[in-house]
Design an enzyme around this catalytic site. Sequence first.
Site, PDB file in Angstrom:
ATOM      1  N   ARG A 270      27.057   8.564  -9.966  1.00 12.18           N
ATOM      2  CA  ARG A 270      26.826  10.044  -9.126  1.00 12.18           C
ATOM      3  C   ARG A 270      25.761  10.144  -9.794  1.00 12.18           C
ATOM      4  O   ARG A 270      25.362  11.010  -9.748  1.00 12.18           O
ATOM      5  CB  ARG A 270      28.582  11.313  -9.090  1.00 12.18           C
ATOM      6  CG  ARG A 270      29.717  10.512  -8.988  1.00 12.18           C
ATOM      7  CD  ARG A 270      29.867  10.065  -7.774  1.00 12.18           C
ATOM      8  NE  ARG A 270      30.776   9.506  -6.986  1.00 12.18           N
ATOM      9  CZ  ARG A 270      30.995   8.936  -6.895  1.00 12.18           C
ATOM     10  NH1 ARG A 270      30.664   7.452  -6.973  1.00 12.18           N
ATOM     11  NH2 ARG A 270      32.360   8.633  -6.097  1.00 12.18           N
TER      12      ARG A 270
ATOM     13  N   GLU B 257      21.852  13.240  -1.407  1.00 13.77           N
ATOM     14  CA  GLU B 257      22.184  11.807  -1.198  1.00 13.77           C
ATOM     15  C   GLU B 257      23.295  12.169   0.537  1.00 13.77           C
ATOM     16  O   GLU B 257      24.569  12.688   0.197  1.00 13.77           O
ATOM     17  CB  GLU B 257      23.568  10.835  -2.118  1.00 13.77           C
ATOM     18  CG  GLU B 257      23.234   9.559  -1.665  1.00 13.77           C
ATOM     19  CD  GLU B 257      24.066   8.927  -2.375  1.00 13.77           C
ATOM     20  OE1 GLU B 257      25.364   8.186  -2.083  1.00 13.77           O
ATOM     21  OE2 GLU B 257      24.704   8.802  -4.054  1.00 13.77           O
TER      22      GLU B 257
ATOM     23  N   HIS C   2      22.960   3.931  -2.631  1.00 11.54           N
ATOM     24  CA  HIS C   2      24.886   2.766  -3.045  1.00 11.54           C
ATOM     25  C   HIS C   2      25.174   2.313  -2.988  1.00 11.54           C
ATOM     26  O   HIS C   2      26.675   2.522  -1.748  1.00 11.54           O
ATOM     27  CB  HIS C   2      25.348   4.736  -2.442  1.00 11.54           C
ATOM     28  CG  HIS C   2      26.506   4.992  -3.815  1.00 11.54           C
ATOM     29  ND1 HIS C   2      26.848   6.480  -3.308  1.00 11.54           N
ATOM     30  CD2 HIS C   2      27.233   4.321  -4.056  1.00 11.54           C
ATOM     31  CE1 HIS C   2      27.447   6.573  -4.283  1.00 11.54           C
ATOM     32  NE2 HIS C   2      28.542   5.494  -4.576  1.00 11.54           N
ATOM     33  N   ILE C   3      24.833   1.081  -3.253  1.00 10.35           N
ATOM     34  CA  ILE C   3      25.363  -0.539  -2.256  1.00 10.35           C
ATOM     35  C   ILE C   3      26.300  -1.035  -3.044  1.00 10.35           C
ATOM     36  O   ILE C   3      27.102  -1.699  -3.811  1.00 10.35           O
ATOM     37  CB  ILE C   3      24.818  -1.846  -2.112  1.00 10.35           C
ATOM     38  CG1 ILE C   3      23.545  -1.708  -3.279  1.00 10.35           C
ATOM     39  CG2 ILE C   3      23.706  -0.790  -0.788  1.00 10.35           C
ATOM     40  CD1 ILE C   3      22.332  -3.095  -2.204  1.00 10.35           C
TER      41      ILE C   3
END
Length: 328
Positions: free
Chosen positions: A237, A266, A285-286
């Site tokens: 995170r 983000e 964020h993949i």
Amino acid sequence: MKVFINKRIPETGIEMLNEAGLELIFPENENLSYEEWIHYCKNTDTILNVGGDFKYDKNFFDTCPNVKAIALYSVGFDHVDIHEATQRNIPVGNTPDVLSRATSDVAFLLMQSVARRASYNFQKVKEDNWGAFDPLHALGQELYGKTLGVFGLGRIGYEMAEKSKKAFGMNIIYHNRRQNEEAENELGATYVSFEELIQRSDVLSVHANFTPEQKELFNESIFEQMKPNAIFINTARGGFHNQKDLYQALVDKKIWGAGLDVTNPEPMSADDPILGLSSVCILPHIGSATVEARNGMARLAAGNIIAFSKNEKMPNCANPDVYSHQSS
């Protein structure tokens, strides 16, 4: 039973829910405002939630008292007030394990990309800027025999450690709330204090579940204690790190590089100066973005909803105490 799904999920999960005879509600436009999201939630029994755009906090539960269960299309549940949900007898499902390999693959990819400055050099190719051969320009570093420090050695952290051990013969150290005997027996991992983890790691990879108490845990004071050759990896995170402090640590050469699949904030700004550094690789964020992982997540999320509809316990529940709370 009405199920509100805020964003489309893979068809395998939709088919399961349809076969269970549940009424599925999708928004006309998936880019919902907070007010639109609340409107849908007020008119449903259960929610299959995709993403972390909005918080399931006390205000939400007060506003939407009809919501009886939430199934998250994610492993993490930091956007849900678990205590509040449990007090209100609301089970919260999540999707562990099925994305462990995919997410650890991305951490492993980032580690190598940063070590060899892959993003920087790829950009040079795109700009037709190969330049003359310079034996000292933008050198990377090798990972063989280095020390991987894992903060949060659960399933994803274990997968990352195993890959690093097998591929590069890396030594594994870790810091956890509790010791991981499997990792110690199978990978020769060593449990260390947080301070020792910071000081000894050549690569520090974050894989813990995020809690508010850990907000920006990795900040200026921590980066100053790390090795000057250290690579910081975060696929957990973005809230774990202070991005401005990380940038400054890189500029001041307190640490060597950083690989992020999650950012703070983000999404991050396209003109963030950290993107201009040669030993940085950042992805949007993949971590779970494979066909296999996303289908698995859909099946687990749908399974949690279906179990609830049958008055059964969710197979993957982030707040299992809700069931003892209900019976008390």
